[in-house]
Write a protein that holds these residues in place. Structure first.
Motif, PDB file in Angstrom:
ATOM      1  N   ALA A   1      39.764  19.056  30.108  1.00 21.46           N
ATOM      2  CA  ALA A   1      39.929  18.811  28.672  1.00 21.46           C
ATOM      3  C   ALA A   1      38.616  18.312  28.068  1.00 21.46           C
ATOM      4  CB  ALA A   1      41.058  17.810  28.430  1.00 21.46           C
ATOM      5  N   GLU A   2      37.931  17.412  28.776  1.00 17.92           N
ATOM      6  CA  GLU A   2      36.639  16.922  28.289  1.00 17.92           C
ATOM      7  C   GLU A   2      35.618  18.055  28.222  1.00 17.92           C
ATOM      8  OE1 GLU A   2      35.891  13.787  31.131  1.00 17.92           O
ATOM      9  OE2 GLU A   2      36.308  12.280  29.593  1.00 17.92           O
ATOM     10  N   PHE A   3      35.574  18.881  29.265  1.00 12.40           N
ATOM     11  CA  PHE A   3      34.646  20.010  29.270  1.00 12.40           C
ATOM     12  C   PHE A   3      34.963  20.962  28.122  1.00 12.40           C
ATOM     13  CE2 PHE A   3      33.621  24.381  30.156  1.00 12.40           C
ATOM     14  CZ  PHE A   3      32.266  24.304  30.452  1.00 12.40           C
ATOM     15  N   THR A   4      36.245  21.227  27.924  1.00 17.47           N
ATOM     16  CA  THR A   4      36.665  22.134  26.855  1.00 17.47           C
ATOM     17  C   THR A   4      36.225  21.611  25.497  1.00 17.47           C
ATOM     18  OG1 THR A   4      38.538  22.941  28.143  1.00 17.47           O
ATOM     19  CG2 THR A   4      38.685  23.211  25.772  1.00 17.47           C
ATOM     20  N   GLU A   5      36.373  20.313  25.286  1.00 16.06           N
ATOM     21  CA  GLU A   5      35.938  19.703  24.022  1.00 16.06           C
ATOM     22  C   GLU A   5      34.427  19.891  23.825  1.00 16.06           C
ATOM     23  OE1 GLU A   5      35.858  17.932  20.439  1.00 16.06           O
ATOM     24  OE2 GLU A   5      37.666  18.470  21.545  1.00 16.06           O
ATOM     25  N   HIS A   6      33.658  19.597  24.861  1.00 13.63           N
ATOM     26  CA  HIS A   6      32.196  19.726  24.788  1.00 13.63           C
ATOM     27  C   HIS A   6      31.791  21.189  24.553  1.00 13.63           C
ATOM     28  CE1 HIS A   6      27.957  19.179  25.640  1.00 13.63           C
ATOM     29  NE2 HIS A   6      28.046  20.136  26.546  1.00 13.63           N
ATOM     30  N   HIS A   7      32.366  22.096  25.325  1.00  8.64           N
ATOM     31  CA  HIS A   7      31.980  23.501  25.211  1.00  8.64           C
ATOM     32  C   HIS A   7      32.420  24.080  23.862  1.00  8.64           C
ATOM     33  CE1 HIS A   7      30.391  27.185  26.924  1.00  8.64           C
ATOM     34  NE2 HIS A   7      31.414  27.808  26.363  1.00  8.64           N
ATOM     35  N   SER A   8      33.564  23.632  23.362  1.00  9.28           N
ATOM     36  CA  SER A   8      34.039  24.107  22.054  1.00  9.28           C
ATOM     37  C   SER A   8      33.038  23.761  20.956  1.00  9.28           C
ATOM     38  CB  SER A   8      35.404  23.491  21.728  1.00  9.28           C
ATOM     39  OG  SER A   8      36.375  23.947  22.635  1.00  9.28           O
ATOM     40  N   ARG A   9      32.472  22.564  21.032  1.00  7.14           N
ATOM     41  CA  ARG A   9      31.446  22.188  20.049  1.00  7.14           C
ATOM     42  C   ARG A   9      30.255  23.143  20.121  1.00  7.14           C
ATOM     43  NH1 ARG A   9      32.879  16.666  21.459  1.00  7.14           N
ATOM     44  NH2 ARG A   9      31.190  16.637  22.968  1.00  7.14           N
ATOM     45  N   ARG A  10      29.874  23.525  21.332  1.00  4.33           N
ATOM     46  CA  ARG A  10      28.757  24.460  21.489  1.00  4.33           C
ATOM     47  C   ARG A  10      29.106  25.835  20.913  1.00  4.33           C
ATOM     48  NH1 ARG A  10      26.656  25.522  26.752  1.00  4.33           N
ATOM     49  NH2 ARG A  10      24.817  26.158  25.587  1.00  4.33           N
ATOM     50  N   VAL A  11      30.354  26.272  21.120  1.00  5.97           N
ATOM     51  CA  VAL A  11      30.787  27.568  20.563  1.00  5.97           C
ATOM     52  C   VAL A  11      30.730  27.506  19.038  1.00  5.97           C
ATOM     53  CG1 VAL A  11      32.743  29.159  20.315  1.00  5.97           C
ATOM     54  CG2 VAL A  11      32.217  28.171  22.564  1.00  5.97           C
ATOM     55  N   LEU A  12      31.217  26.422  18.474  1.00  6.41           N
ATOM     56  CA  LEU A  12      31.246  26.300  17.018  1.00  6.41           C
ATOM     57  C   LEU A  12      29.846  26.169  16.410  1.00  6.41           C
ATOM     58  CD1 LEU A  12      34.392  24.045  16.625  1.00  6.41           C
ATOM     59  CD2 LEU A  12      34.195  26.531  16.249  1.00  6.41           C
ATOM     60  N   ARG A  13      28.885  25.691  17.209  1.00  7.07           N
ATOM     61  CA  ARG A  13      27.485  25.646  16.743  1.00  7.07           C
ATOM     62  C   ARG A  13      26.765  26.960  17.056  1.00  7.07           C
ATOM     63  NH1 ARG A  13      27.300  20.115  19.189  1.00  7.07           N
ATOM     64  NH2 ARG A  13      26.340  21.161  20.950  1.00  7.07           N
ATOM     65  N   ARG A  14      27.490  27.903  17.625  1.00  7.49           N
ATOM     66  CA  ARG A  14      26.971  29.230  18.009  1.00  7.49           C
ATOM     67  C   ARG A  14      25.901  29.146  19.085  1.00  7.49           C
ATOM     68  NH1 ARG A  14      27.334  32.799  12.466  1.00  7.49           N
ATOM     69  NH2 ARG A  14      29.304  31.913  11.804  1.00  7.49           N
ATOM     70  N   GLU A  15      26.018  28.138  19.934  1.00  5.66           N
ATOM     71  CA  GLU A  15      25.101  27.972  21.065  1.00  5.66           C
ATOM     72  C   GLU A  15      25.674  28.575  22.349  1.00  5.66           C
ATOM     73  OE1 GLU A  15      23.451  23.685  19.397  1.00  5.66           O
ATOM     74  OE2 GLU A  15      24.588  23.747  21.260  1.00  5.66           O
ATOM     75  N   ALA A  16      26.943  28.933  22.340  1.00  6.69           N
ATOM     76  CA  ALA A  16      27.604  29.499  23.520  1.00  6.69           C
ATOM     77  C   ALA A  16      28.746  30.379  23.045  1.00  6.69           C
ATOM     78  CB  ALA A  16      28.138  28.379  24.416  1.00  6.69           C
ATOM     79  N   ASP A  17      29.275  31.182  23.961  1.00  7.20           N
ATOM     80  CA  ASP A  17      30.458  31.956  23.594  1.00  7.20           C
ATOM     81  C   ASP A  17      31.691  31.325  24.254  1.00  7.20           C
ATOM     82  OD1 ASP A  17      30.716  32.881  26.235  1.00  7.20           O
ATOM     83  OD2 ASP A  17      29.772  34.805  25.815  1.00  7.20           O
ATOM     84  N   ALA A  18      32.841  31.883  23.999  1.00  5.94           N
ATOM     85  CA  ALA A  18      34.103  31.291  24.448  1.00  5.94           C
ATOM     86  C   ALA A  18      34.534  31.754  25.835  1.00  5.94           C
ATOM     87  CB  ALA A  18      35.197  31.586  23.428  1.00  5.94           C
ATOM     88  N   THR A  19      33.680  32.450  26.559  1.00  5.10           N
ATOM     89  CA  THR A  19      34.054  32.965  27.875  1.00  5.10           C
ATOM     90  C   THR A  19      34.502  31.855  28.820  1.00  5.10           C
ATOM     91  OG1 THR A  19      32.540  34.826  27.625  1.00  5.10           O
ATOM     92  CG2 THR A  19      33.261  34.320  29.855  1.00  5.10           C
ATOM     93  N   ALA A  20      33.790  30.743  28.855  1.00  2.00           N
ATOM     94  CA  ALA A  20      34.168  29.645  29.759  1.00  2.00           C
ATOM     95  C   ALA A  20      35.540  29.084  29.394  1.00  2.00           C
ATOM     96  CB  ALA A  20      33.123  28.537  29.719  1.00  2.00           C
TER      97      ALA A  20
END
Length: 124
Positions: free
Chosen positions: A87-106
């Motif tokens: 859940a913590e990782f998902t929260e962190h990665h979601s922020r990156r997706v929303l900043r367009r720094e990563a995609d949602a694959t993970a």
């Protein structure tokens, strides 16, 4: 509908669906994951759709984190800790997706692994 059809329908066997908490959770994870996949497929043209799917995924994971953090949760403590970490990782990665720094694959991969566990299938 005529009288014969009404009689057939009235006397037809009914199917009662028995839903377990686990099957309800699996259905939710499956639906959220399908939305993430569909939103990713429409990128970069539909970023608002992706943002909405990511938001729903975050809400789902926040709810799971709150659930596993509670003392009344019956899961083994090691599994509860792993789910909380995800859940913590998902929260962190979601922020990156929303900043367009990563995609949602993970996010999709994590949900798929959870779905396998909920459905009783080992990860490949």
């Amino acid at each position: 509908m005529n009288v014969i059809d009404q009689a057939r329908q009235a006397y037809a066997p009914t199917q009662v669906s028995i839903r377990t908490d686990r099957s309800v959770e699996a259905q939710l994870v499956s639906q959220v994951t399908a939305r993430l996949r569909a939103a990713m497929a429409r990128q970069p043209a539909n970023f608002p759709g992706l943002a909405s799917a990511v938001h729903d995924n975050r809400r789902m994971w926040t709810t799971m984190a709150v659930d596993v953090a509670g003392n009344e949760n019956a899961l083994p403590s090691a599994l509860r800790a792993q789910i909380f970490y995800l859940a913590e990782f998902t929260e962190h990665h979601s922020r990156r997706v929303l900043r367009r720094e990563a995609d949602a694959t993970a996010l999709i991969d994590i949900n798929t692994a959870i779905l396998r566990g909920l459905n009783g299938r080992a990860a490949n």
